[in-house]
Structure formats: C-alpha cells, structure tokens
Design a protein around this motif. Sequence first.
Motif, PDB file in Angstrom:
ATOM      1  N   PRO A 130       0.840  -1.195   0.000  1.00  0.00           N
ATOM      2  CA  PRO A 130       0.000   0.000   0.000  1.00  0.00           C
ATOM      3  C   PRO A 130       0.878   1.249   0.000  1.00  0.00           C
ATOM      4  N   GLY A 131       0.412   2.272  -0.702  1.00  0.00           N
ATOM      5  CA  GLY A 131       1.166   3.516  -0.774  1.00  0.00           C
ATOM      6  C   GLY A 131       0.345   4.679  -0.269  1.00  0.00           C
ATOM      7  N   GLU A 132       0.916   5.854  -0.377  1.00  0.00           N
ATOM      8  CA  GLU A 132       0.238   7.059   0.128  1.00  0.00           C
ATOM      9  C   GLU A 132      -1.096   7.279  -0.574  1.00  0.00           C
ATOM     10  N   ASP A 133      -1.174   6.944  -1.864  1.00  0.00           N
ATOM     11  CA  ASP A 133      -2.384   7.200  -2.637  1.00  0.00           C
ATOM     12  C   ASP A 133      -3.127   5.929  -3.031  1.00  0.00           C
ATOM     13  N   PHE A 134      -2.684   4.778  -2.515  1.00  0.00           N
ATOM     14  CA  PHE A 134      -3.348   3.518  -2.851  1.00  0.00           C
ATOM     15  C   PHE A 134      -3.309   2.606  -1.625  1.00  0.00           C
ATOM     16  N   PRO A 135      -4.452   2.089  -1.158  1.00  0.00           N
ATOM     17  CA  PRO A 135      -4.508   1.467   0.165  1.00  0.00           C
ATOM     18  C   PRO A 135      -4.189  -0.025   0.225  1.00  0.00           C
ATOM     19  N   TRP A 136      -3.912  -0.689  -0.910  1.00  0.00           N
ATOM     20  CA  TRP A 136      -3.830  -2.142  -0.909  1.00  0.00           C
ATOM     21  C   TRP A 136      -2.562  -2.658  -1.576  1.00  0.00           C
ATOM     22  N   PRO A 137      -2.253  -3.923  -1.379  1.00  0.00           N
ATOM     23  CA  PRO A 137      -1.147  -4.521  -2.124  1.00  0.00           C
ATOM     24  C   PRO A 137      -1.486  -4.651  -3.608  1.00  0.00           C
ATOM     25  N   TRP A 138      -0.468  -4.807  -4.439  1.00  0.00           N
ATOM     26  CA  TRP A 138      -0.663  -4.897  -5.879  1.00  0.00           C
ATOM     27  C   TRP A 138       0.496  -5.703  -6.462  1.00  0.00           C
ATOM     28  N   SER A 139       0.427  -6.019  -7.733  1.00  0.00           N
ATOM     29  CA  SER A 139       1.410  -6.934  -8.325  1.00  0.00           C
ATOM     30  C   SER A 139       2.024  -6.375  -9.598  1.00  0.00           C
ATOM     31  N   VAL A 140       3.245  -6.824  -9.862  1.00  0.00           N
ATOM     32  CA  VAL A 140       3.895  -6.608 -11.152  1.00  0.00           C
ATOM     33  C   VAL A 140       4.168  -7.984 -11.758  1.00  0.00           C
ATOM     34  N   TYR A 141       3.764  -8.168 -13.006  1.00  0.00           N
ATOM     35  CA  TYR A 141       3.948  -9.430 -13.710  1.00  0.00           C
ATOM     36  C   TYR A 141       4.755  -9.204 -14.992  1.00  0.00           C
ATOM     37  N   ARG A 142       5.292 -10.297 -15.498  1.00  0.00           N
ATOM     38  CA  ARG A 142       5.912 -10.249 -16.819  1.00  0.00           C
ATOM     39  C   ARG A 142       4.823 -10.111 -17.877  1.00  0.00           C
ATOM     40  N   TRP A 143       5.073  -9.317 -18.898  1.00  0.00           N
ATOM     41  CA  TRP A 143       4.121  -9.084 -19.985  1.00  0.00           C
ATOM     42  C   TRP A 143       3.904 -10.375 -20.784  1.00  0.00           C
ATOM     43  N   LEU A 144       2.653 -10.659 -21.112  1.00  0.00           N
ATOM     44  CA  LEU A 144       2.304 -11.805 -21.938  1.00  0.00           C
ATOM     45  C   LEU A 144       1.704 -11.310 -23.241  1.00  0.00           C
ATOM     46  N   GLU A 145       2.184 -11.825 -24.349  1.00  0.00           N
ATOM     47  CA  GLU A 145       1.684 -11.416 -25.652  1.00  0.00           C
ATOM     48  C   GLU A 145       0.352 -12.102 -25.965  1.00  0.00           C
ATOM     49  N   GLY A 146      -0.435 -11.442 -26.814  1.00  0.00           N
ATOM     50  CA  GLY A 146      -1.702 -11.999 -27.264  1.00  0.00           C
ATOM     51  C   GLY A 146      -2.839 -11.029 -27.041  1.00  0.00           C
ATOM     52  N   GLY A 147      -3.990 -11.372 -27.580  1.00  0.00           N
ATOM     53  CA  GLY A 147      -5.178 -10.541 -27.435  1.00  0.00           C
ATOM     54  C   GLY A 147      -6.352 -11.388 -26.988  1.00  0.00           C
ATOM     55  N   ASN A 148      -7.350 -10.722 -26.413  1.00  0.00           N
ATOM     56  CA  ASN A 148      -8.548 -11.433 -25.979  1.00  0.00           C
ATOM     57  C   ASN A 148      -9.422 -11.798 -27.170  1.00  0.00           C
ATOM     58  N   PRO A 149      -9.860 -13.055 -27.271  1.00  0.00           N
ATOM     59  CA  PRO A 149     -10.783 -13.425 -28.338  1.00  0.00           C
ATOM     60  C   PRO A 149     -12.182 -12.885 -28.069  1.00  0.00           C
ATOM     61  N   VAL A 150     -12.990 -12.846 -29.113  1.00  0.00           N
ATOM     62  CA  VAL A 150     -14.365 -12.357 -28.998  1.00  0.00           C
ATOM     63  C   VAL A 150     -15.297 -13.463 -29.475  1.00  0.00           C
ATOM     64  N   ALA A 151     -16.291 -13.789 -28.686  1.00  0.00           N
ATOM     65  CA  ALA A 151     -17.264 -14.806 -29.081  1.00  0.00           C
ATOM     66  C   ALA A 151     -17.911 -14.403 -30.398  1.00  0.00           C
ATOM     67  N   GLY A 152     -17.997 -15.344 -31.316  1.00  0.00           N
ATOM     68  CA  GLY A 152     -18.550 -15.064 -32.632  1.00  0.00           C
ATOM     69  C   GLY A 152     -17.523 -14.646 -33.645  1.00  0.00           C
ATOM     70  N   ALA A 153     -16.284 -14.436 -33.218  1.00  0.00           N
ATOM     71  CA  ALA A 153     -15.220 -14.025 -34.134  1.00  0.00           C
ATOM     72  C   ALA A 153     -13.922 -14.751 -33.805  1.00  0.00           C
ATOM     73  N   VAL A 154     -14.027 -16.034 -33.458  1.00  0.00           N
ATOM     74  CA  VAL A 154     -12.847 -16.826 -33.125  1.00  0.00           C
ATOM     75  C   VAL A 154     -12.188 -17.283 -34.417  1.00  0.00           C
ATOM     76  N   GLU A 155     -10.892 -17.044 -34.526  1.00  0.00           N
ATOM     77  CA  GLU A 155     -10.187 -17.275 -35.785  1.00  0.00           C
ATOM     78  C   GLU A 155     -10.043 -18.754 -36.123  1.00  0.00           C
ATOM     79  N   GLU A 156      -9.645 -19.569 -35.143  1.00  0.00           N
ATOM     80  CA  GLU A 156      -9.444 -21.007 -35.363  1.00  0.00           C
ATOM     81  C   GLU A 156     -10.163 -21.760 -34.243  1.00  0.00           C
ATOM     82  N   PRO A 157     -11.501 -21.831 -34.295  1.00  0.00           N
ATOM     83  CA  PRO A 157     -12.257 -22.356 -33.143  1.00  0.00           C
ATOM     84  C   PRO A 157     -11.940 -23.792 -32.771  1.00  0.00           C
ATOM     85  N   GLU A 158     -11.747 -24.670 -33.748  1.00  0.00           N
ATOM     86  CA  GLU A 158     -11.469 -26.066 -33.425  1.00  0.00           C
ATOM     87  C   GLU A 158     -10.111 -26.208 -32.733  1.00  0.00           C
TER      88      GLU A 158
END
Length: 299
Positions: free
Chosen positions: A94-122
């Motif tokens: 927690p910091g002066e302007d934020f009251p809770w713990p938080w995390s830093v992660y390694r960046w992961l590549e990719g994008g979120n799929p959208v139902a009805g527009a899945v490129e390779e569904p099988e």
Amino acid sequence: MCAMKMHADEVDLDASLVGRLVAEQFPAWAGLPVERLTSSGTENAMFRLGPDKVVRLPRRPGAVESVAHEQRWLPRLASSLPVPVPEPLGQGRPGEDFPWPWSVYRWLEGGNPVAGAVEEPESLARDLAEFVLALRRIDPHDGPPNHRGVPLATRDALTREAIGLLEGRIDTAAVSARWEEALRLPRHGGPPAWAHGDLMPGNVLVARGRLGAVIDFGTAGVGDPAVDLIIGWNLLPGAARETFRRAVGADDAEWARGRGWALSISLIQLPYYWDTNPALAANSRHVIREILAERPAAP
C-alpha cells in the motif's frame, strides 16, 4: 475499455498513480512508461509498464485477497500448464495514494478473443481442453478452495434475484426453466480438482488463433472442476464446443453442470454490468442466447 467505475466501492486509478507507486517501491523501474490497458475486467485494473511488464491493481476491497493468492499459487501452477500464465515479478505495498497490495507481472503477448469471431475455433477448443486437463492433473491436496467449485444450489438465491432484475429484458421464463434443470443435476461425485474458476474470453490470450496464455487466477482453487467448462458457451461456437467437450472428456452430468455455471454467471453479471461494462454484458447476453438455443439434455 472499462476505465469507468463499475462498483460503488471502487477507487480511482490512473497511469500517474501507478507511475508514482512503481517509482517509490521499485526504483529500478522508475521512469518506464505506464499505459492503462483496454480490459473488460471487473475486479482489477491493468497498466503496461515498459515493454515487458504489467502492473495489476485491485479496483475494490473485494479484489484485494487475490493479490496474495496469485503471488502464492501462480509459481506452483505454472510449470504444470501447457501455456504461459502470469509470472510474478514483484508485490507492491500500500502507498500514500493507494490502500492495498498490488502486483507486477511479466508481460504476456496476445489478445482477448471475442465470441462469434474466433479465428481457429477447433484448434482453440483443443488448446483450451489441454489447459483444463493439465490444471486438473495438478495435486489438489493442499490447494485452496475454489468458491465456484461448489454445488449450483449455492447460487440459487443470487441467480433468481438476477432473473427478476432482467424481467422485460430477456426471456425470464425460459432462463428460469433452464436454471431449474440445472438445480436438479447430480452433484460432483468425484475427487476435488484444480480449476481456474473464471475461464472467460477476457482471461485468455490468443495469437494466430491458438491459445497463447491464460491470466487472472484470482479464483483458482480446488473443487468441482465443471466450472471451467463455461468457456464452451462464453467463447466457442457450437461445433467447437463439442470438440472441447470430447477433448475434456466431460460426461453428461459434468457438461450440464458447466452449462448451469455459464448460465448463472451470465445472469448475475448482466443486470450489474448492463451499463458499466458493455463488453461483459454483451458476452453475458451471448451465453444466454446460446444456452436457450440448445435442446435441454438431462444427464
């Protein structure tokens, strides 16, 4: 992007605040550019930090517990899974302007799929099944309970309340009938197993049509693993849904419980996020339509 507030108890978050927290607590990363990310997430906000990191902060008190949960369990689970998951690089205080713990992660590549527009569904269906089965094979003996790995009846009051709030917006008689079917299903009779618990489009990353990573393990734990079958309805089209089912090996009862979970989650989300999270609300309506279009199948 859901930068707008979705909860009455949500705190204000922006790139400037995140930059100050990082500079104060991780001086080696001070000065790296900070960019708020587009996300349909409801409990946490994501900020990219430089080229290879991401900061994840709880939006509200109810999400705070997931910080320690992920910091503890992600390193244990990661080596047993077929795709990358968030790798903790640091836990903020927690910091002066934020009251809770938080995390830093390694960046992961990719994008979120959208139902009805899945490129390779099988292919994606088989990838998702492989992930689910790998998670189930992890030793559950000291795992935390999955609050969604419980009998569907524990959701009855909340689900019925949501149906009442949706009167005039959806076919409440039809969804009530489907929910009644779900409540009559037999309970999970096998041993408890690990499940992600929130396997939805916003928590999977795809690249070139294939599963690239799975994120947000705040609900991961041990219980009835049928809850992870929800991805069959919230993302996959009909034919690929059957591919996913066969690959997972779900029997009629487990598959029907997964459908019951998909229905309950979507019904509860829809009135709450109707105006504040359009992407999540649209996905909830999609799930409800998909389930109502299916022929009821008693296990």
